[in-house]
Design an enzyme around this catalytic site. Structure first.
Site, short mmCIF file in Angstrom:
data_model
loop_
_atom_site.label_atom_id
_atom_site.label_comp_id
_atom_site.label_asym_id
_atom_site.label_seq_id
_atom_site.Cartn_x
_atom_site.Cartn_y
_atom_site.Cartn_z
N CYS A 1 43.98 4.32 87.12
CA CYS A 1 44.88 3.75 86.67
C CYS A 1 46.24 4.50 86.38
CB CYS A 1 44.41 3.13 85.10
SG CYS A 1 43.75 4.73 84.12
N SER A 2 46.54 4.84 86.18
CA SER A 2 47.82 5.59 86.28
C SER A 2 47.46 7.32 86.02
CB SER A 2 49.26 5.26 84.84
OG SER A 2 49.88 6.06 84.84
N ALA A 3 47.33 7.33 84.25
CA ALA A 3 47.05 8.72 83.43
C ALA A 3 45.09 8.61 83.90
CB ALA A 3 47.32 8.83 81.67
N GLY A 4 44.74 7.61 84.32
CA GLY A 4 42.97 8.10 84.54
C GLY A 4 42.66 7.75 83.53
N CYS A 5 42.61 7.66 82.37
CA CYS A 5 42.06 7.98 81.03
C CYS A 5 41.80 6.58 80.23
CB CYS A 5 42.58 8.72 80.16
SG CYS A 5 43.85 8.12 79.63
N GLY A 6 42.53 6.02 79.91
CA GLY A 6 42.07 4.75 78.79
C GLY A 6 42.40 3.54 80.04
N ARG A 7 42.42 2.73 80.67
CA ARG A 7 41.48 1.37 81.60
C ARG A 7 40.75 1.67 82.31
NH1 ARG A 7 47.71 -0.21 84.18
NH2 ARG A 7 47.93 1.96 83.73
N GLN B 1 41.42 4.63 75.65
CA GLN B 1 42.61 5.94 75.33
C GLN B 1 42.98 4.90 74.00
OE1 GLN B 1 46.05 6.03 77.97
NE2 GLN B 1 47.00 8.16 76.65
#
Length: 347
Positions: free
Chosen positions: A239-245, A289
């Site tokens: 995703c953006s950070a690579g954790c939440g979605r 997240q």
């Protein structure tokens, strides 16, 4: 319905507190684990982040608080110039036994696009699942790392040279899903791969279960195609950070894989959604997240159970009796979310 999930649903109004309490415990365990790693005098622990702060590596992190553990980080096989670094903000992630390993990555920065493609090449991956728009609410979430149009190319200096060509691009579900077929070439060799881009999932929130489930189904088909062509590496999800979605997508997929393999609804006697999130966080910090994303995992699994019951989704376990008719007006229509009492979850 699986016994463990029936126990959650039967809580009724108490579901919200159950989700809050479960998620709070996951957060506390992770915080204690990280603090213990910081306090440890010896290096090389499973939950340290030393590589992320090595010479020249800090600028390769999109967010300073989301970096890979040393023990699970993806190590680039050919070090990067000029620091001779093997670092990329990406993690090898393993769920519960019976699920498949994958790579969680941050969305590439302008200066790490080549590193990203080097990782994809070296890991022999045939599928990239992108779960963010390049820009959301006026903020850049991920630099564009594919060519601008069909027939276009993108060249990176890594490994001497990596060439990416877009062979085709298809838009589905009113632009929510974009499927790009790409060719990646390096060192005189080439292979095809897919980028599956889902654009309808805002940052720090949940999405539509029917849409996410359809993307999971498509990703599985694309992985099978890649494996049959010899590209047996892990799927790269970001995703953006690579954790939440990213974590939420992987958690839902992993839980469904476990349900598909069970012989009886009573085979599993513990909450495997919670256990899955706990396990993912051992590989990648902050996986799933937000509490809204944690609740969404339950909603998506419940929705898939309804789809299985009505015979409109692949992978139905034998223990789920198919209903005599398709979804009725009393069932959630396609695209609706079966709510799980997550109102007030932030309280």
């Amino acid at each position: 319905m699986p016994t463990w999930l029936r126990g959650v649903v039967d809580l009724g109004p108490g579901i919200s507190e159950y989700l809050r309490s479960s998620y709070r415990n996951i957060q506390e365990v992770e915080a204690a684990r990280i603090q213990e790693a910081y306090d440890a005098e010896d290096e090389g622990g499973a939950f340290e982040f030393s590589a992320a702060w090595g010479p020249g590596n800090e600028s390769r992190n999109r967010y300073s608080d989301i970096v890979p553990y040393d023990s699970t980080r993806v190590v680039l096989m050919t070090p990067l110039e000029p620091e001779e670094s093997d670092y990329i903000n990406a993690s090898h992630v393993h769920g519960l036994p019976g699920t498949i390993p994958c790579i969680f990555s941050q969305g590439p920065l302008p200066e790490t696009i080549g590193d990203f493609w080097q990782m994809v090449w070296e890991q022999n991956s045939s599928l990239i699942v992108m779960l963010t728009k390049e820009e959301e609410r006026g903020r850049v979430k991920c630099s564009r790392y594919v060519p601008e149009s069909v027939g276009g190319t993108l060249t990176c200096a890594n490994l001497g040279e990596i060439l990416i060509k877009m062979e085709s691009e298809e838009s589905h579900s009113n632009g929510e899903v974009i499927l790009r077929r790409l060719t990646i070439s390096s060192g005189g060799k080439s292979r095809e791969l897919w980028q599956l881009h889902f654009t309808a999932w805002p940052d720090h929130s949940a999405s539509n279960p029917a849409s996410v489930l359809s993307v999971i189904d498509l990703s599985r088909e694309l992985q099978k195609q890649g494996a049959s062509a010899g590209a047996t590496g892990p799927v790269v999800i970001h995703c953006s950070a690579g954790c939440g979605r990213t974590g939420t997508f992987c958690a839902i997929d992993g839980v469904l894989r476990l349900l598909e393999k069970t012989k009886s609804p009573s085979d599993i006697d513990e909450d495997i959604i919670r256990k899955t999130v706990e396990k993912l966080r051992e590989s990648r910090i902050a996986a799933v997240q937000m509490i809204e994303q944690f609740a969404f995992c339950y909603e998506a699994v419940l929705y898939r159970l309804l789809e299985w019951q009505h015979g409109i989704a692949p992978g139905r376990p034998d223990w789920i009796a198919q209903a005599p008719s398709k979804l009725t007006s009393t069932s959630p229509p396609d695209g609706a979310t079966p709510r799980l009492g997550n109102q007030g979850l932030n309280g």
